[in-house]
Design a protein around this motif. Structure first.
Motif, PDB file in Angstrom:
ATOM      1  N   ARG A  18       0.834  -1.207   0.000  1.00  0.00           N
ATOM      2  CA  ARG A  18       0.000   0.000   0.000  1.00  0.00           C
ATOM      3  C   ARG A  18       0.869   1.257   0.000  1.00  0.00           C
ATOM      4  NH1 ARG A  18      -2.209   4.275   1.440  1.00  0.00           N
ATOM      5  NH2 ARG A  18      -0.716   4.627   3.086  1.00  0.00           N
ATOM      6  N   ARG A  19       0.522   2.184  -0.866  1.00  0.00           N
ATOM      7  CA  ARG A  19       1.205   3.471  -0.964  1.00  0.00           C
ATOM      8  C   ARG A  19       0.161   4.571  -0.969  1.00  0.00           C
ATOM      9  NH1 ARG A  19       4.429   0.319  -0.256  1.00  0.00           N
ATOM     10  NH2 ARG A  19       6.197  -0.363  -1.450  1.00  0.00           N
ATOM     11  N   SER A  20       0.570   5.770  -0.610  1.00  0.00           N
ATOM     12  CA  SER A  20      -0.302   6.936  -0.755  1.00  0.00           C
ATOM     13  C   SER A  20      -0.284   7.344  -2.223  1.00  0.00           C
ATOM     14  CB  SER A  20       0.190   8.080   0.124  1.00  0.00           C
ATOM     15  OG  SER A  20       0.017   7.751   1.482  1.00  0.00           O
ATOM     16  N   ILE A  21      -1.439   7.236  -2.854  1.00  0.00           N
ATOM     17  CA  ILE A  21      -1.577   7.553  -4.283  1.00  0.00           C
ATOM     18  C   ILE A  21      -2.074   8.981  -4.406  1.00  0.00           C
ATOM     19  CG2 ILE A  21      -2.752   6.934  -6.440  1.00  0.00           C
ATOM     20  CD1 ILE A  21      -0.657   4.856  -5.435  1.00  0.00           C
ATOM     21  N   ARG A  22      -1.397   9.749  -5.242  1.00  0.00           N
ATOM     22  CA  ARG A  22      -1.765  11.147  -5.443  1.00  0.00           C
ATOM     23  C   ARG A  22      -2.054  11.469  -6.905  1.00  0.00           C
ATOM     24  NH1 ARG A  22       1.902  10.929  -1.185  1.00  0.00           N
ATOM     25  NH2 ARG A  22       1.082  11.871   0.721  1.00  0.00           N
ATOM     26  N   LYS A  23      -2.151  10.427  -7.707  1.00  0.00           N
ATOM     27  CA  LYS A  23      -2.521  10.598  -9.118  1.00  0.00           C
ATOM     28  C   LYS A  23      -3.411   9.409  -9.492  1.00  0.00           C
ATOM     29  CE  LYS A  23      -0.725  11.506 -13.681  1.00  0.00           C
ATOM     30  NZ  LYS A  23       0.418  11.427 -14.578  1.00  0.00           N
ATOM     31  N   TYR A  24      -4.643   9.727  -9.910  1.00  0.00           N
ATOM     32  CA  TYR A  24      -5.643   8.699 -10.172  1.00  0.00           C
ATOM     33  C   TYR A  24      -6.143   8.753 -11.605  1.00  0.00           C
ATOM     34  CZ  TYR A  24      -5.911   8.433  -5.096  1.00  0.00           C
ATOM     35  OH  TYR A  24      -5.608   8.275  -3.776  1.00  0.00           O
ATOM     36  N   VAL A 119      -7.237  -0.961  -5.811  1.00  0.00           N
ATOM     37  CA  VAL A 119      -7.743   0.404  -5.690  1.00  0.00           C
ATOM     38  C   VAL A 119      -6.737   1.192  -4.860  1.00  0.00           C
ATOM     39  CG1 VAL A 119      -9.618   1.876  -4.832  1.00  0.00           C
ATOM     40  CG2 VAL A 119     -10.140  -0.352  -5.879  1.00  0.00           C
ATOM     41  N   GLY A 120      -6.304   2.335  -5.380  1.00  0.00           N
ATOM     42  CA  GLY A 120      -5.349   3.167  -4.663  1.00  0.00           C
ATOM     43  C   GLY A 120      -6.044   4.090  -3.688  1.00  0.00           C
ATOM     44  N   THR A 121      -5.318   4.484  -2.656  1.00  0.00           N
ATOM     45  CA  THR A 121      -5.872   5.376  -1.639  1.00  0.00           C
ATOM     46  C   THR A 121      -4.831   6.380  -1.174  1.00  0.00           C
ATOM     47  OG1 THR A 121      -5.222   3.896   0.168  1.00  0.00           O
ATOM     48  CG2 THR A 121      -7.462   3.623  -0.724  1.00  0.00           C
ATOM     49  N   CYS A 122      -5.333   7.459  -0.594  1.00  0.00           N
ATOM     50  CA  CYS A 122      -4.484   8.390   0.143  1.00  0.00           C
ATOM     51  C   CYS A 122      -5.284   8.820   1.363  1.00  0.00           C
ATOM     52  CB  CYS A 122      -4.102   9.595  -0.717  1.00  0.00           C
ATOM     53  SG  CYS A 122      -2.847  10.646   0.055  1.00  0.00           S
ATOM     54  N   ILE A 123      -4.753   8.543   2.528  1.00  0.00           N
ATOM     55  CA  ILE A 123      -5.413   8.931   3.774  1.00  0.00           C
ATOM     56  C   ILE A 123      -5.185  10.427   3.966  1.00  0.00           C
ATOM     57  CG2 ILE A 123      -5.432   8.616   6.285  1.00  0.00           C
ATOM     58  CD1 ILE A 123      -4.516   5.675   5.740  1.00  0.00           C
ATOM     59  N   GLY A 154     -10.231  11.551   6.250  1.00  0.00           N
ATOM     60  CA  GLY A 154     -10.778  11.245   4.932  1.00  0.00           C
ATOM     61  C   GLY A 154      -9.913  10.256   4.182  1.00  0.00           C
ATOM     62  N   LEU A 155     -10.474   9.722   3.098  1.00  0.00           N
ATOM     63  CA  LEU A 155      -9.757   8.751   2.279  1.00  0.00           C
ATOM     64  C   LEU A 155     -10.102   8.983   0.818  1.00  0.00           C
ATOM     65  CD1 LEU A 155      -7.922   6.172   2.388  1.00  0.00           C
ATOM     66  CD2 LEU A 155     -10.042   4.841   2.283  1.00  0.00           C
ATOM     67  N   ALA A 156      -9.105   9.372   0.028  1.00  0.00           N
ATOM     68  CA  ALA A 156      -9.263   9.471  -1.418  1.00  0.00           C
ATOM     69  C   ALA A 156      -9.108   8.070  -1.988  1.00  0.00           C
ATOM     70  CB  ALA A 156      -8.210  10.407  -2.009  1.00  0.00           C
ATOM     71  N   LEU A 157      -9.973   7.716  -2.972  1.00  0.00           N
ATOM     72  CA  LEU A 157      -9.940   6.370  -3.566  1.00  0.00           C
ATOM     73  C   LEU A 157     -10.069   6.444  -5.081  1.00  0.00           C
ATOM     74  CD1 LEU A 157     -12.320   6.189  -1.013  1.00  0.00           C
ATOM     75  CD2 LEU A 157     -11.610   3.856  -1.329  1.00  0.00           C
ATOM     76  N   GLY A 158      -9.322   5.612  -5.756  1.00  0.00           N
ATOM     77  CA  GLY A 158      -9.417   5.501  -7.206  1.00  0.00           C
ATOM     78  C   GLY A 158      -8.375   4.533  -7.728  1.00  0.00           C
ATOM     79  N   TYR A 159      -8.451   4.283  -9.022  1.00  0.00           N
ATOM     80  CA  TYR A 159      -7.448   3.408  -9.626  1.00  0.00           C
ATOM     81  C   TYR A 159      -6.181   4.216  -9.845  1.00  0.00           C
ATOM     82  CZ  TYR A 159     -11.370   0.273 -10.145  1.00  0.00           C
ATOM     83  OH  TYR A 159     -12.457  -0.525  -9.878  1.00  0.00           O
TER      84      TYR A 159
END
Length: 177
Positions: A18-24, A119-123, A154-159
Motif C-alpha cells: 500500500r502506498r499513498s496515491i496522489r494521481k488517479y 484500488v489506490g488510496t491516500c489517507i 478522509g480517504l481518497a480512492l481511485g485506480y
C-alpha cells in the motif's frame, strides 16, 4: 542480533504494497469494490464496540470539486483529494472519547481492503482545518453527516495512475523485550 524471518501472506502483501496515491485515473471505482471497502470499514474494531464512526462515500464529482475549492482557501491553493473519483468522509460521534482512534482503525481497514483489490488510496488528515470551519460545517450538512458528529479523517480512492516507491522505514522504532 539474530535475523527473524517474516511470514508472507496476502494480508502482509497488502500492508507492504500500500502506498499513498496522489494521481488517479478518472475511471470510477466499481460498486463491488466500494461495497467491499465499506464492509472492511464496518468490520474495524472499535472501543467498547460502540462503532462510533459513520462513513460517507462521495462519488459526486460536483460535490468533490466544491469540497476541494473550499479546502484550497485553507491550504494555499493545495488540492485535498488529488482528483480521485471517490472520497470517504469518516465522521465520529462527539460523545465518544475513542472516536479518533476508531476513525484511524476504520480508515486503515479501508485502505488495506482497497489495496487488496487494486484500488489506490491516500489517507487525508490535512482537511481537518477546513472541515472544522464554518464552510466545513456546511459541507458536513451537504454530505449528510449525522448531528453530533465531527470530521475525523478522509480517504481518497481511485485506480492508481502512478506507482510510487516505498519510503524508507525506521526499524529502530520497534523493539522486542
Amino acid at each position: 542480533m539474530e535475523t527473524i524471518q517474516m511470514i508472507s501472506n496476502p494480508t502482509m502483501s497488502s500492508i507492504l504494497n500500500r502506498r499513498s496515491i496522489r494521481k488517479y485515473k478518472q475511471e470510477s471505482v466499481g460498486m463491488s469494490e466500494l461495497a467491499t471497502i465499506m464492509e472492511a470499514a464496518l468490520q474495524a474494531p472499535t472501543g467498547r464496540n460502540e462503532q462510533s464512526c459513520h462513513i460517507i462515500m462521495v462519488q459526486d464529482k460536483d460535490l468533490l470539486t466544491e469540497m476541494n475549492a473550499g479546502f484550497k482557501a485553507y491550504a494555499d491553493n493545495y488540492s485535498v483529494y488529488y482528483h480521485a473519483p471517490a472520497f470517504a468522509f469518516i465522521v465520529g460521534d462527539t460523545a465518544n472519547k475513542w472516536r479518533y482512534v476508531d476513525g484511524g482503525i476504520v480508515v486503515e481497514n479501508m485502505a488495506l481492503a482497497a489495496e487488496s483489490m487494486g484500488v489506490g488510496t491516500c489517507i487525508i488528515g490535512m482537511i481537518l482545518d477546513y472541515m472544522t470551519s464554518e464552510d466545513g460545517a456546511a459541507m458536513m450538512k451537504k454530505i449528510g453527516a449525522p448531528e453530533g458528529y465531527e470530521f475525523i479523517i478522509g480517504l481518497a480512492l481511485g485506480y492508481p495512475d502512478e506507482a510510487p516507491e516505498a519510503k524508507p522505514r525506521d526499524g529502530s522504532k520497534v523493539r522486542f523485550l
